[in-house]
Design a protein around this motif. Structure first.
Motif, PDB file in Angstrom:
ATOM      1  N   PRO A  44       0.799  -1.233   0.000  1.00 40.98           N
ATOM      2  CA  PRO A  44       0.000   0.000   0.000  1.00 40.98           C
ATOM      3  C   PRO A  44       0.830   1.280   0.000  1.00 40.98           C
ATOM      4  O   PRO A  44       0.365   2.322  -0.470  1.00 40.98           O
ATOM      5  N   TYR A  47       1.107   2.843  -3.456  1.00 43.12           N
ATOM      6  CA  TYR A  47      -0.045   3.381  -4.172  1.00 43.12           C
ATOM      7  C   TYR A  47       0.165   4.862  -4.487  1.00 43.12           C
ATOM      8  O   TYR A  47       0.749   5.609  -3.692  1.00 43.12           O
ATOM      9  N   TRP A  54       0.074  12.225  -7.316  1.00 45.85           N
ATOM     10  CA  TRP A  54      -0.741  11.043  -7.598  1.00 45.85           C
ATOM     11  C   TRP A  54      -1.597  11.197  -8.846  1.00 45.85           C
ATOM     12  O   TRP A  54      -1.807  10.225  -9.586  1.00 45.85           O
ATOM     13  N   TRP A  62      -0.124   4.030 -13.136  1.00 44.91           N
ATOM     14  CA  TRP A  62      -1.208   3.374 -12.429  1.00 44.91           C
ATOM     15  C   TRP A  62      -2.532   3.495 -13.187  1.00 44.91           C
ATOM     16  O   TRP A  62      -3.604   3.499 -12.591  1.00 44.91           O
ATOM     17  N   VAL A  97      -8.066  -4.167  -6.278  1.00 39.14           N
ATOM     18  CA  VAL A  97      -7.063  -3.172  -5.915  1.00 39.14           C
ATOM     19  C   VAL A  97      -7.457  -1.816  -6.510  1.00 39.14           C
ATOM     20  O   VAL A  97      -7.219  -0.767  -5.907  1.00 39.14           O
ATOM     21  N   TYR A  98      -8.090  -1.860  -7.681  1.00 36.63           N
ATOM     22  CA  TYR A  98      -8.463  -0.635  -8.392  1.00 36.63           C
ATOM     23  C   TYR A  98      -9.926  -0.238  -8.232  1.00 36.63           C
ATOM     24  O   TYR A  98     -10.305   0.854  -8.637  1.00 36.63           O
ATOM     25  N   TRP A 209      -7.411   3.700  -7.031  1.00 36.35           N
ATOM     26  CA  TRP A 209      -6.008   3.413  -7.362  1.00 36.35           C
ATOM     27  C   TRP A 209      -5.289   2.803  -6.160  1.00 36.35           C
ATOM     28  O   TRP A 209      -4.102   3.005  -5.966  1.00 36.35           O
ATOM     29  N   GLY A 210      -6.025   2.060  -5.351  1.00 36.91           N
ATOM     30  CA  GLY A 210      -5.455   1.444  -4.166  1.00 36.91           C
ATOM     31  C   GLY A 210      -5.602   2.347  -2.959  1.00 36.91           C
ATOM     32  O   GLY A 210      -5.293   3.541  -3.029  1.00 36.91           O
TER      33      GLY A 210
END
Length: 540
Positions: A44, A47, A54, A62, A97-98, A209-210
């Motif tokens: 994590p 991420y 991000w 990602w 996860v997404y 995106w996690g």
């Protein structure tokens, strides 16, 4: 080749929600289970939401689209004949996860579309049959929601209180009330308070995106610690290239390649395929043999066909006051089933599920203008205004029911291969006329509710590129082997010790987000395997 002589009771292919649930349930019952996952664990701390840049990282490194992301664990997709590029993730936990962890169930009507509306086919099971599995999944995962939603049968409740709907949800709900339309606080597989190994949601708003907080019930967190504690074996970096079958058509081993390209054979009494609606038909088509000349389980010719992708339209609205729109979950604040089912006054069948989402960052607000073809106007003060508006936004998005059509399909590409030389999947998909009508109807309704809520400006997008839908229907279930691939318990008609337990088995898509139903089906299939095992062997 490394021939693994330690037979397993079952080998599970894929570690997403269905693979994790299957592995845990069988291991907990005492069976020897090996799960093969072509990706890896994701820390994590890696991420993108942990990093100030991000919003840049999710554009490439990602991205939801594996053709853009290009992780070592990804395989390429030929989408030259597809109107939508599928979203998927290869790694422990799979695409959860997404995912945004929106957790609605299908409605009872979804299981009887042919009977009700004269299109597609009925499922071989009912909502009532699946309801106990839905309930068991919700309790295990700590789903947050508010009971009593009138869209569902009486008695539905959730183990944790609902997430706060926030200022944006309150504003959207006020507009829905003004119009007299159904809405309800969103149901999310995100704990509103600490639950097992998961933290309480800290409302980062970057769920898709996690979750940096480990506060989202992705399968790597919600299921895999329990599966491993129960004695299951998880092998990462394992790309399955085919399922081997005997002359009688039954599977006896799985061939897989490790990160170095070394081939391994895992023998098992049963094989369970949980590789998603693209990966599963790819593997079945790769597994042709004398007993299965057109691909494993494909005597009906339906493996790979009837792909349903849920095109998602959306309308982003910006308001004059601060709505704290960067706060999560994302996830849904509220949802609406007002237009879920067929209505006689409409010129289309079936319907839509609408939901509100936060607008998590300034680049998202700029991108909204680009998608709406107003990007060229963003110069000087205008781009600063756009960036600042992210805290004043509400995204209304919709899932549109995607009816099954055989020409929407997954096949093996004749030229494109992955990094091991295995043929890649080719996705052929067009948006049907009925679906386009649903999309345009959804956009009009979302514009209407924004207006009722007092939006200052709106930006509609008919198919949202960053929300490309779901992967369903390519190994459908049914009672008739001539018109389906597996039975109502996921058992392959052509090979009775091979099972499919992911979204591939969907008969129709509904317009509810499918992961709750995928999970409940996987549990149902796993419990039946345990129940019907004989002499400690997972096989009929």
């Amino acid at each position: 080749m490394d021939d693994n002589t330690a037979d397993a009771d079952a080998v599970v292919i894929g570690s997403g929600p269905s693979g994790a649930i299957m592995t845990y349930t069988l291991a907990e019952a005492g069976f020897k289970v090996v799960c093969l996952e072509q990706g890896d664990w994701v820390n994590p701390s890696d991420y993108p939401g942990n990093k100030p840049e991000w919003e840049l990282l999710i554009q490439k490194q990602w991205a939801h689209d594996p053709n853009v992301r290009q992780f070592a664990s990804d395989y390429p997709l030929d989408v030259s004949a597809s109107a939508i590029a599928p979203s998927m993730f290869n790694g422990v936990g799979g695409s959860t996860v997404y995912y945004g962890a929106e957790w609605p169930r299908l409605l009872p009507s979804d299981f009887h579309v042919r009977t009700l509306d004269g299109v597609a086919d009925d499922w071989p099971i009912t909502y009532a049959e699946l309801a106990p599995d839905y309930d068991e999944i919700d309790a295990f995962m700590g789903v947050s929601g508010l009971g009593g939603d009138p869209a569902y049968p009486d008695g539905l409740d959730y183990p944790l209180p609902p997430m706060p709907i926030g200022k944006g949800g309150m504003r959207a709900a006020a507009g829905m009330n003004k119009l007299g339309w159904h809405w309800w606080p969103g149901t999310n597989a995100i704990p509103s308070q600490k639950f097992k190994a998961m933290s309480a949601c800290a409302r980062w708003g970057v769920c898709e995106w996690g979750c940096p907080e480990s506060a989202k019930a992705s399968a790597d967190i919600a299921w895999w610690p329990h599966a491993l504690k129960s004695g299951a074996t998880l092998v990462t970096g394992a790309r399955v290239r085919r399922i081997e079958t005997r002359s009688d058509g039954r599977a006896d081993a799985v061939l897989w390649l490790d990160r170095h390209g070394v081939e391994h054979r895992q023998r098992a009494n049963a094989v369970v395929v949980c590789a998603n609606g693209v990966g599963t038909p790819r593997l079945l088509l790769l597994s042709d043999s004398t007993a299965h000349p057109d691909g494993l389980g494909n005597s009906s010719g339906l493996v790979g066909k009837n792909l349903m992708l849920h095109p998602n339209p959306g309308v982003t609205g910006y308001y004059d006051d601060d709505l704290d729109s960067w706060k999560g979950p994302s996830g849904q604040n509220i949802h609406s089933m007002e237009f879920y089912d067929t209505r006689p006054e409409h010129d289309f069948v079936r319907g839509i599920k609408m939901m509100t989402l936060p607008t998590p960052g300034p680049l998202n607000a700029i991108e909204t203008r680009r998608e709406a073809s107003t990007f060229d106007e963003l110069w000087g003060p205008a781009i600063h205004h756009a960036a600042r508006s992210h805290a004043r936004g509400i995204i209304w998005a919709a899932n549109t029911e995607d009816l099954p059509e055989e020409h929407n399909r997954v096949t093996l590409d004749p030229k494109l291969v992955d990094n091991h030389g295995i043929p890649a999947p080719k996705v052929s998909y067009t948006i049907a006329d009925n679906t386009w009508k649903l999309i345009k109807f959804a956009v009009d309704r979302m514009e209407e509710v924004h207006a009722a809520s007092g939006a200052a400006e709106t930006f509609p997008v008919e198919v949202m590129p960053d929300l490309p839908g779901h992967l369903l229907g390519t190994a459908r279930m049914g009672n008739d082997p001539a018109t389906s691939v597996v039975d109502s318990y996921g058992r392959m008609h052509d090979s009775p010790n091979v099972f499919v337990a992911d979204g591939s088995v969907f008969v129709t898509s509904g317009s509810a987000n499918p992961t709750a139903t995928i999970s409940a089906l996987a549990l149902r299939i796993a419990k039946n395997l345990v129940r019907t095992a004989k002499d400690g062997t997972v096989v009929r």
